[in-house]
Scaffold this active site. Structure first.
Site, PDB file in Angstrom:
ATOM      1  N   CYS B  33       0.825  -1.213   0.000  1.00  0.00           N
ATOM      2  CA  CYS B  33       0.000   0.000   0.000  1.00  0.00           C
ATOM      3  C   CYS B  33       0.857   1.260   0.000  1.00  0.00           C
ATOM      4  CB  CYS B  33      -0.914   0.032   1.215  1.00  0.00           C
ATOM      5  SG  CYS B  33      -2.081  -1.319   1.221  1.00  0.00           S
ATOM      6  N   ASP B  35       2.627   2.450   2.679  1.00  0.00           N
ATOM      7  CA  ASP B  35       2.862   3.028   4.003  1.00  0.00           C
ATOM      8  C   ASP B  35       2.956   1.909   5.029  1.00  0.00           C
ATOM      9  OD1 ASP B  35       2.610   5.973   3.615  1.00  0.00           O
ATOM     10  OD2 ASP B  35       0.633   5.397   2.893  1.00  0.00           O
ATOM     11  N   CYS B  58       5.079   8.101   2.758  1.00  0.00           N
ATOM     12  CA  CYS B  58       5.159   9.427   2.163  1.00  0.00           C
ATOM     13  C   CYS B  58       5.405  10.482   3.239  1.00  0.00           C
ATOM     14  CB  CYS B  58       3.875   9.733   1.409  1.00  0.00           C
ATOM     15  SG  CYS B  58       2.429   9.705   2.467  1.00  0.00           S
ATOM     16  N   CYS B 102      -3.098   8.130   6.346  1.00  0.00           N
ATOM     17  CA  CYS B 102      -1.813   8.052   7.050  1.00  0.00           C
ATOM     18  C   CYS B 102      -2.005   8.240   8.549  1.00  0.00           C
ATOM     19  CB  CYS B 102      -0.848   9.127   6.549  1.00  0.00           C
ATOM     20  SG  CYS B 102      -0.360   8.897   4.842  1.00  0.00           S
TER      21      CYS B 102
END
Lengths: 407, 157
Positions: B33, B35, B58, B102
Site C-alpha cells: 500500500c 505506508d 510518504c 496516514c
C-alpha cells in the site's frame, strides 16, 4: 527557480529560439489564419511554414500534419477518431498495457462504449513482443496503438517491427511518440506508422500544442467540430503562436538530436554508475532493454518514493518524480511497473530521473551524492530495512529485494 | 498542500528509532500500500516513558509518526489510547484529504503497540479505564464527516 531540474519527462523549459519564433504571432502577426485579409494571410503563412517544417521532419506531406492542443488530444483523436470512422470494418483495438493514461484511459472509456480492447503484456523490461501483437490481431481489428518510448522507464519499443506486422495485416498503427521526439528518429515511413502523437512542451516548446500525424487515406472522424480548420479533422482557430513554437522546437530537437543524445546519455550513465557505487540495493528499471538516453528509473529499496522525492526537493533543491501512486493517494502502484511484473512492495520505491539539455556533469555528481544521502537517511528510519536485516521479513519477500537488484 | 507543521515534522522527524527490549511493538500498514509504521513503547507505572518508531511512507506518514510519538510520550496508557487519527491530524494543522489514511495508520500502530503491552499484562488491562469516545466520533466513523459518507478516494493522475 534555483536548483537541479531532473524531471524533463514531465516538461521542459521553452528554448529562447522557440520563444523568438512565437512572439511575432502574439504581437504584430496576430491575425486569424482563416481571414482573407492581409492580417489573416500573414498568420496563415506562419501556419503553413510550421506545417511544412513538421512534415519535413516526419517525412510526410503537410496535409498529413494536424495541430492539436497537445498530445492528450492527439491520442484521443487517434483512438476515438479511428474507432468512430471505421465502425463498419470492426470494433476491436489493441494497445500495450504500459501506455500513457492519455491512451490507456481513452481505450478504457471506449471499452465502456462497447469497443473491444486487447491489452498487450510486456516482459520484465517493459518490452512489447511483436509476435504477440500479431497474435492479438483479429479480422475485426481496426487499430493498434503502442507507444514509441515509455514516459516512466524510458524503454524504447520496437515500433518499426510492430508497425510492419500491423500494416501487413491491413490494420492501422498509431504510436504515441511524445517522449521519443528529440531523442529518436521520427520518420513515419521508417517507423511504419499511420498515426503519431507529438507534444510541444516535452521538446522545449510551449505547453498546449501538439501534433497528430495522420497518413493519407486513413479514415478519421473529428472529435471537435466547428469550422473547416485542420482539413476538417479538428475545428478551432489555429493557435498560430504555439504552432510556430512547436515547429521551431521540433526543428531544433531534430538538429540537436544526435549531439543531445550523446551528451545526455553520458550524463545519465555517469549518474547511474555513481549511484551504484554509493548505494547498495537499488534496481535500475529496464536496464536490459534499449532506453531513452535521458531517462533513469530506479527502485530505491526500502524507501517510499514520495517521501524521498520531497526530501530531495527540500534539502537539495533537486527535482525528480515518482511513478509511485502514493502521490495521488490511491493504494495502487504504477501500471507500468505492474505490467513488468515488479512485486508491488518494490514498486512503491520507484523514482524517475529524467535529464535534459540544461544539465551538466557536475550536477550528476551533486545529484548522486544527494540521492545516496537521502536514501540512507530514509533507510535508517524504514521498518522494511530493519525487517530485511533482522530476519522479521518473510523469506519470499526478502528474496524479491535480492532478485530485483542491479549489481 | 502540506501545513508548516507537517513539513517541520517531515523534515526533522522526532524520536525515530527502535527500542531494544520494548514493552510493546505495533506494526500497521504494508509496503504494497505504500505506508508502513512500526511503533515501539516502553511503559513504567502505567505511563509511556519511551516512544519510538520506524516508518516507510510518504511525507504525511512520516510527519504523522513523528507527531504521534510526541503526543504519546509521557501519557498514561488510557490517554495514549485516546489519541485518534482526528487528534493527530488536528495537531498537524490538518492533512490533505487524500492523506488522512496516514493518520489512521499512525494511531492504529500506536494502539497496537499498547495492546501488545496489555496482552502481556492482563491485570493492568483489566483495571485500565478505556477512553470514552464522543458521539461525534462514532457518528463520523460510521457516516463520514457531515454524514456524507467516507471521503472519496482520488484517482491517480
Amino acid at each position: 527557480m534555483k536548483g537541479i531540474y531532473l524531471d524533463h519527462n514531465a516538461t521542459t523549459p521553452v528554448d529562447p529560439l522557440v520563444l523568438e519564433a512565437m512572439l511575432p504571432f502574439l504581437q504584430e502577426s496576430f491575425g486569424n489564419a482563416s481571414s482573407i485579409h492581409a492580417f489573416g494571410r500573414e498568420a496563415a503563412k506562419g501556419l503553413t511554414t510550421a506545417r511544412e517544417t513538421v512534415a519535413g521532419i516526419l517525412g510526410c506531406t503537410a496535409k498529413e500534419v494536424l495541430f492539436t492542443s497537445g498530445a492528450t488530444e492527439s491520442d484521443n483523436l487517434a483512438l476515438r477518431g479511428v474507432v468512430s470512422a471505421n465502425r463498419k470494418k470492426g470494433n476491436h483495438i489493441v494497445i500495450s498495457s504500459i501506455e500513457h493514461p492519455a491512451v490507456l484511459n481513452t481505450a478504457q472509456a471506449l471499452e465502456k462504449e462497447g469497443v473491444q480492447v486487447t491489452y498487450l503484456p510486456v516482459d520484465s523490461d517493459g518490452l512489447v513482443d511483436p509476435a504477440q501483437v500479431k497474435a492479438a490481431i483479429r479480422p475485426e481489428t481496426i487499430l493498434v496503438s503502442v507507444m514509441y518510448a515509455n514516459n516512466e522507464t524510458g524503454v524504447i519499443e520496437p515500433i518499426a517491427a510492430i508497425g510492419r506486422i500491423v500494416r501487413e495485416a491491413g490494420v492501422l498503427f498509431h504510436t504515441d511518440a511524445v517522449q521519443a521526439a528529440g531523442k529518436l528518429p521520427l520518420n513515419v515511413d521508417e517507423l511504419q506508422c499511420d498515426l503519431m502523437s507529438l507534444s510541444g512542451h516535452k521538446i522545449y516548446g510551449p505547453k498546449g500544442v501538439g501534433v497528430l500525424y495522420v497518413r493519407k487515406g486513413v479514415k478519421l472522424a473529428p472529435m471537435i467540430t466547428g469550422g473547416h480548420h485542420e482539413f476538417n479533422k479538428r475545428a478551432g482557430t489555429e493557435n498560430v503562436p504555439s504552432i510556430a513554437g512547436f515547429a521551431k522546437a521540433l526543428e531544433l530537437a531534430e538538429q540537436r538530436r544526435k549531439e543531445d543524445a550523446r551528451r545526455i546519455g553520458e550524463m545519465r550513465d555517469a549518474l547511474e554508475k555513481r549511484l551504484l557505487e554509493l548505494l547498495p540495493q537499488i534496481f535500475i528499471t529496464a536496464q536490459g532493454a534499449p532506453r531513452l538516453p535521458n531517462t533513469s528509473h530506479l527502485l530505491l529499496h526500502f524507501i517510499e518514493g514520495e517521501g524521498f522525492l520531497m526530501r530531495l526537493a527540500l534539502n537539495h533543491g533537486i527535482a525528480v518524480s515518482t511513478g509511485s501512486a502514493c502521490t495521488s493517494g490511491t493504494l495502487g502502484t504504477s501500471h507500468v511497473l505492474d505490467a513488468m511484473g515488479l512485486p508491488k512492495q518494490l514498486a512503491n520505491s520507484g523514482v524517475r530521473i529524467s535529464l535534459g539539455r540544461g544539465n551538466t556533469m557536475e550536477e550528476m555528481e551533486l545529484a548522486a551524492t544527494a540521492i545516496a544521502q537521502e536514501a540512507r537517511r530514509l533507510r535508517d528510519m524504514s521498518p522494511l530495512y530493519d525487517n530485511y536485516h533482522n530476519g522479521r521479513m518473510a523469506e519470499e519477500d526478502r528474496r524479491q529485494y535480492d532478485v530485483w537488484a542491479s549489481k | 498542500m502540506y501545513s508548516d507543521k507537517v513539513m517541520d515534522h517531515f523534515t526533522n522527524p522526532r524520536n525515530v528509532g527502535v527500542i531494544e527490549n520494548a514493552d510493546g511493538i505495533g506494526e500497521e500498514g504494508n509496503p504494497i500500500c505504500g505506508d508502513m509504521m512500526t511503533f515501539y513503547i516502553k511503559v513504567e507505572d502505567g505511563r509511556l516513558t519511551q516512544v519510538k518508531y520506524k516508518t516507510f511512507g510518504c511525507g504525511a506518514a512520516i510527519a504523522v509518526s513523528s507527531m504521534i510519538s510526541e503526543m504519546a510520550l509521557g501519557k498514561t496508557l488510557s490517554e495514549a489510547l485516546a489519541i485518534s487519527n482526528k487528534s493527530v491530524a488536528e495537531e498537524l494543522d490538518g492533512l490533505p484529504p487524500r492523506k488522512l489514511h496516514c493518520s489512521n495508520l499512525g494511531a492504529d500502530a500506536l494502539h497496537l503497540a499498547i495492546q501488545d503491552y496489555l496482552s502481556r499484562h492482563p491485570q493492568e488491562a483489566a483495571s485500565l479505564k478505556m477512553p470514552e469516545r464522543s458521539r461525534e466520533d462514532v457518528y463520523e466513523e460510521r457516516f463520514g464527516r457531515f454524514g456524507h459518507g467516507p471521503a472519496p478516494t482520488e484517482k491517480a493522475d
